[in-house]
Design a protein around this motif. Structure first.
Motif, PDB file in Angstrom:
ATOM      1  N   GLU A  35      -4.278   2.557  -6.680  1.00 19.50           N
ATOM      2  CA  GLU A  35      -3.183   3.126  -5.875  1.00 19.50           C
ATOM      3  C   GLU A  35      -3.722   4.133  -4.862  1.00 19.50           C
ATOM      4  OE1 GLU A  35       0.787   2.579  -8.584  1.00 19.50           O
ATOM      5  OE2 GLU A  35      -0.316   4.436  -8.870  1.00 19.50           O
ATOM      6  N   GLU A  70       0.835  -1.209   0.000  1.00 23.09           N
ATOM      7  CA  GLU A  70       0.000   0.000   0.000  1.00 23.09           C
ATOM      8  C   GLU A  70       0.871   1.261   0.000  1.00 23.09           C
ATOM      9  OE1 GLU A  70      -4.251  -1.405   1.838  1.00 23.09           O
ATOM     10  OE2 GLU A  70      -2.775  -0.681   3.271  1.00 23.09           O
ATOM     11  N   ALA A  94       1.066   4.065  -2.899  1.00 15.52           N
ATOM     12  CA  ALA A  94       0.892   5.490  -2.571  1.00 15.52           C
ATOM     13  C   ALA A  94       2.051   6.300  -3.143  1.00 15.52           C
ATOM     14  CB  ALA A  94       0.797   5.669  -1.054  1.00 15.52           C
ATOM     15  N   ILE A 125       7.603   9.297   2.668  1.00 17.08           N
ATOM     16  CA  ILE A 125       6.264   9.225   3.262  1.00 17.08           C
ATOM     17  C   ILE A 125       6.368   9.626   4.727  1.00 17.08           C
ATOM     18  CG2 ILE A 125       4.308   7.718   3.829  1.00 17.08           C
ATOM     19  CD1 ILE A 125       5.038   6.021   1.411  1.00 17.08           C
ATOM     20  N   ALA A 174      -3.537   3.822  -0.843  1.00 20.29           N
ATOM     21  CA  ALA A 174      -2.990   4.916  -0.033  1.00 20.29           C
ATOM     22  C   ALA A 174      -3.976   5.286   1.078  1.00 20.29           C
ATOM     23  CB  ALA A 174      -2.702   6.121  -0.919  1.00 20.29           C
TER      24      ALA A 174
END
Lengths: 246, 246
Positions: free
Chosen positions: B190, A190, A194, A211, B194
């Motif tokens: 995606e 994930e 992202a 991130i 996220a």
């Protein structure tokens, strides 16, 4: 938790570049609680894993595969060298590379240069550890990988260091204070997806992302995300038999 | 582009709640360029798609499936009602629901309440449009879906309105000014992944998220993300035959 995902521009990476050091210099201001996402392409480039297609001499088998799949024989040869082919058809070659099932053994012609192809990194796990060590930041190496039942590729975690890739909610309490049944979430994939949104696919030259705000669930592990072939529920409709493969 | 992903708390949703209105009230301050991500669970709850397992009378077939898969016969009955079973084994039932291949027909016992199960929403596409219309914000409906070759579920776009789900980079220029070969990226999945990181799986009560900073590639479309069954490269190792199915 609230996430912030920022792409970071790097100079064009070339063979021999010390990637952990270059990345470290470009993300110095970040916090140690952040997560660093690195596109595998630049690792391959630093490793010199770019092949000039003119230097490849395709075997008979590669030529045969090329005919069946409408691909260049040189590309088919590289795929044969790098992976186990498990299925092929008019426009696709599905490969298994150390348990990662994807198209074309992760070999990419985009962003490779004229008549060139980029092979996947030699040992992404090792590189993830090196970058993690140098930058002191948990690191995910990503690639854009297609899916069997869904269109379009998505950012996927090829390797990681310093994170727990799969969160397990089994036996945690739900909204009604009931124990949850088996619920596992692949946070590594994930996070890779992202980051892929901001890193882009074409000419943005932003092969890494930071991130901010991710709260880790538990201690880092090396747990593998790929399912073991023995546990596979799905198999290729038309399996490919390669006599030269072990 | 730089992304910001924020989970948003909602009251516990119950049958009959006007979800588009409730969501609208909770995200009023956002910009129209944001993306709204909504967990399918709350849509099912608003639609009253919660089943008390005590009210289900399993058929012979459901009982047989329950024995083979170590699941409750009532859950197996719901799965039979909601989907086409395509494969089953000791601990899994793989289903096809309108082209979405996943486990257990998206039926969830977590966050459903004691001895209850939540069925998937009746028409998530229609609901996505309604929420989009009310909030004026492009909307993605998500569920956590497992993958055939990777462990752990990831946030996946079950329906959407106001976005182009798949970006196509074919013929765009790469870093070396070369035309890219076919590269498609499923941004809808995606973005769903996220958002899933911040929405969480257990008792956080944050079933929606706002994504800020996403730059849309092209006009919104209704293009389907699921591959057509005729294009499937992989099929179940041990297909399930249900005599009652069409």
């Amino acid at each position: 938790m609230k996430l912030e995902i920022k792409p970071i521009k790097l100079p064009l990476i070339k063979k021999g570049d010390k990637l952990p050091l270059i990345i470290h210099k470009h993300i110095e201001k970040h916090k140690k609680t952040d997560i660093l996402v690195v596109s595998q392409t630049i690792i391959s480039k630093a490793e010199g894993r770019t092949k000039n297609l003119e230097t490849i001499e395709p075997t008979k088998e590669a030529k045969k595969i090329a005919e069946k799949t409408n691909k260049k024989p040189e590309i088919c040869q590289l795929i044969l060298n790098e992976s186990e082919i498990i299925a092929l058809g008019e426009n696709y070659i599905i490969t298994n590379k150390n348990g990662l099932i994807c198209a074309n053994a992760q070999i990419d012609q985009s962003n490779a240069g004229p008549n060139k192809a980029i092979l996947p990194p030699k040992n992404p796990e090792k590189t993830a550890k090196k970058i993690h060590k140098k930058t002191k930041t948990p690191t995910i190496i990503t690639d854009s990988i297609g899916r069997p039942f869904r269109k379009g590729a998505v950012g996927t975690a090829i390797a990681y260091s310093g994170i727990k890739p799969i969160s397990n909610y089994t036996n945690k309490k739900d909204l009604y204070n009931q124990k949850m049944k088996t619920t596992t979430q692949c946070v590594a994939d994930e996070l890779a997806s992202a980051a892929n949104i901001v890193m882009g696919e074409s000419n943005q030259q932003t092969p890494i992302a930071i991130i901010k705000g991710f709260k880790h669930h538990g201690k880092p592990t090396n747990r593998k995300i790929n399912r073991k072939p023995t546990n596979m529920i799905f198999t290729p409709k038309t399996p490919y038999k390669n006599k030269n493969q072990k």
